[in-house]
Design an enzyme around this catalytic site. Structure first.
Site, PDB file in Angstrom:
ATOM      1  N   ARG A 166      31.674  25.415 -55.127  1.00 17.50           N
ATOM      2  CA  ARG A 166      31.994  26.578 -54.295  1.00 17.50           C
ATOM      3  C   ARG A 166      31.264  26.522 -52.960  1.00 17.50           C
ATOM      4  NH1 ARG A 166      34.030  28.900 -51.504  1.00 17.50           N
ATOM      5  NH2 ARG A 166      34.845  31.023 -51.360  1.00 17.50           N
TER       6      ARG A 166
ATOM      7  N   CYS B 289      32.813  26.373 -49.099  1.00 22.80           N
ATOM      8  CA  CYS B 289      32.450  27.264 -48.003  1.00 22.80           C
ATOM      9  C   CYS B 289      32.070  26.437 -46.775  1.00 22.80           C
ATOM     10  CB  CYS B 289      31.289  28.159 -48.406  1.00 22.80           C
ATOM     11  SG  CYS B 289      31.721  29.897 -48.432  1.00 22.80           S
TER      12      CYS B 289
ATOM     13  N   HIS C 193      28.310  36.869 -45.707  1.00 24.18           N
ATOM     14  CA  HIS C 193      27.961  37.490 -46.984  1.00 24.18           C
ATOM     15  C   HIS C 193      26.864  38.543 -46.881  1.00 24.18           C
ATOM     16  CE1 HIS C 193      30.752  34.926 -49.094  1.00 24.18           C
ATOM     17  NE2 HIS C 193      30.281  33.899 -48.404  1.00 24.18           N
TER      18      HIS C 193
END
Lengths: 260, 157, 106
Positions: free
Chosen positions: A217, A221, A180
């Site tokens: 979430r 991940c 990210h």
């Protein structure tokens, strides 16, 4: 091991640079995950009549007004109109919790309020009721910039969140930052990797076909990189949320978001 | 030497046969409820009538990020009058476990022959829209959709 | 409890073609998925949708498992007279969920 050393060095160097000068919130060209979506999915989020996340918001509104627990008190009984009393609240969470002397996220705060004020049975993590209430409260801050509290007591927890964000984990040996920060905008399989800003939670994820939390979430991940996921509500996962919100500071809240 | 080779050859054959049986056992229930092909599904809908290309516009994104909700719309050229209108619009897919998607019943009261919905696509494939007119004719339009596979899929825990 | 989002105009001119959108909260469980321990999740979908205008059917749909969760339908109607636009979703469970909205036609 030797092969990883340069990567690790670069990572550490980057971390040091970022840590020494600019706070995490000053990342250049900060973009919501919505910016990385197809026009169709953006349109689904933008129109409240076509955004399935709105069902959670509407459910939350009903729950807000429903008396619960031994006190027979509703959220509205103390807080009144959410549109005024809850406006901006989600933009400031996670916040410092005096009782536990730790950060607490919005869902955690709602759970605490339910336990101590309403004296009602706890809502399990990720239960439709808790998701709905959280979505309803967060929705009141839609469009407002994420504004983490300037509370010194949060600093050590946020630092730990950052360490967790940058720590390589799992069989794939990836950190959050590996994708990210270093590779956002590029593709992982067929999916575009966004910058990982939690601007729209709880959100409707097409993958889930349901509304879910940021914790769900994050666990996804972690499972994705073949690591053991933190439990819902674990101190580490809240610290990660705390750091992510700092990192996303200034971006407007979108709850309820839609994501692929 | 020779014996040994024969023996091991037999064993191999046994193993192959065994696997075949196993494979059949695994596949049979699936094969037993095999879905009709896209063409068969359309034929069932039209009753075998000729299907012409044109008059129908199926709009669906060529590439989607997740097959769980793919927005699409269908428009059919028609005056939608009492005497000349679209009666039904059907949607079919090529590779889902089931060929049918939806059948919309419309008419003069809808004013236009336009519908939109969200569908599921299990994988990249062709989607077909078939319109049945009041004169009994059938018209169609097809579109190919690429479904990208999500990199991070949640385990069912 | 029916949870539906309906989008239709409150007013229209006679003869005008109006757009109507309806979305129902429903998992549309396909029957092709397995849950924990490989156990099949039984099919549970909305298989029929009907829209009426003052009782007269103007649009209907037969739906299959390939319709996405929270079935979303958009269609049009000719505004003929003031009254009630009603929506009915019937599921595999035999239950019918309903919603309605009023429209004034001038």
């Amino acid at each position: 091991m030797t092969g990883r050393a340069p990567r690790l060095l670069v990572g550490l160097l980057a971390a040091c640079l970022a840590g020494s000068s600019a706070p995490a919130g000053d990342m250049v060209d900060k973009r919501s995950g919505a910016d990385f979506m197809s026009p169709e999915n953006r349109a689904m989020q933008a129109d409240d009549m076509s955004n399935p996340g709105m069902f959670a918001v509407l459910d939350g509104e009903q729950l807000w007004n429903r008396p619960e627990g031994a006190n027979g008190r509703s959220c509205a009984g103390c807080h009144g109109e959410a549109a005024t009393s809850m406006r901006g609240v989600a933009a400031r969470y996670p916040a410092f919790d005096e009782r536990s002397e730790r950060p607490i996220d919005l869902a955690g705060r709602i759970g605490e309020c339910r336990r101590t004020r309403q004296e009602a049975s706890p809502l399990p993590h990720e239960s439709p009721e808790l998701i709905a209430l959280t979505a309803y409260v967060a929705h009141q801050s839609r469009g407002m910039p994420i504004s983490p509290p300037q509370d010194e007591r949060l600093a050590p927890f946020r630092d730990n969140g950052r360490r967790l964000y940058e720590r390589r984990i799992g069989q794939l040996d990836l950190s959050c930052a590996s994708c990210h920060d270093a590779r956002s905008g590029e593709r992982l399989g067929g999916s575009v990797m966004p910058q990982g800003h939690p601007t729209a939670y709880p959100l409707y994820r097409l993958e889930w076909q349901a509304v879910g939390s940021l914790q769900r979430r994050l666990r996804n991940c972690m499972i994705g990189v073949r690591a053991e996921a933190f439990a819902f509500g674990a101190p580490e996962i809240v610290e990660l949320e705390l750091y992510l919100m700092e990192r996303a500071a200034g971006l407007p809240l979108e709850t309820p978001g839609v994501r692929p | 030497m020779r014996d040994k080779a024969t023996t091991s050859g037999l064993r191999r054959r046994d193993l192959v046969a065994g696997s075949a049986v196993l494979a059949l056992t695994l596949v049979a229930p699936r094969a037993a409820r095999a879905r009709p092909t896209l063409e068969e599904a359309i034929r069932t809908f039209t009753g075998g009538a000729d299907v012409k290309t044109g008059r129908v516009q199926l709009a669906v994104p060529p590439l989607v990020e997740n097959g769980n909700a793919v927005g699409l719309s269908v428009k059919v050229e028609s005056p939608m009058s009492e005497t000349d209108h679209v009666r039904r619009i059907a949607l079919f897919n090529e590779k889902n476990p089931q060929a049918d998607v939806a059948v919309f019943h419309i008419g003069p009261r809808t004013g236009r022959a336009e519908v939109a919905t969200r569908i599921r696509l299990a994988t990249s494939q062709t989607v077909a829209a078939i319109a049945e007119m009041s004169d009994g004719s059938f018209w169609s339009h097809r579109a190919d959709v690429i479904v990208t596979l999500a990199a991070c899929v949640e385990d069912l825990l | 409890m029916t949870r539906a989002l309906i989008n239709a105009p409150k007013t229209a001119r006679r003869g005008e073609i109006v757009e109507i959108r309806a979305m129902l909260a429903h998992p549309m469980e396909t029957g092709f998925r397995t849950g924990t321990m490989g156990k099949a999740i039984p099919r549970d979908i909305i298989n029929r949708f009907v829209c009426t205008w003052n009782g007269e059917e103007i649009f209907s749909a037969d739906l299959f498992p390939a319709i996405a969760a929270n079935p979303y339908l958009a269609f049009t109607a000719v505004a003929t007279e003031s009254g009630t636009i009603a929506f009915a979703w019937t599921g595999d469970d035999g239950e019918t969920r309903t919603a309605e909205t009023e429209i004034t036609v001038t």
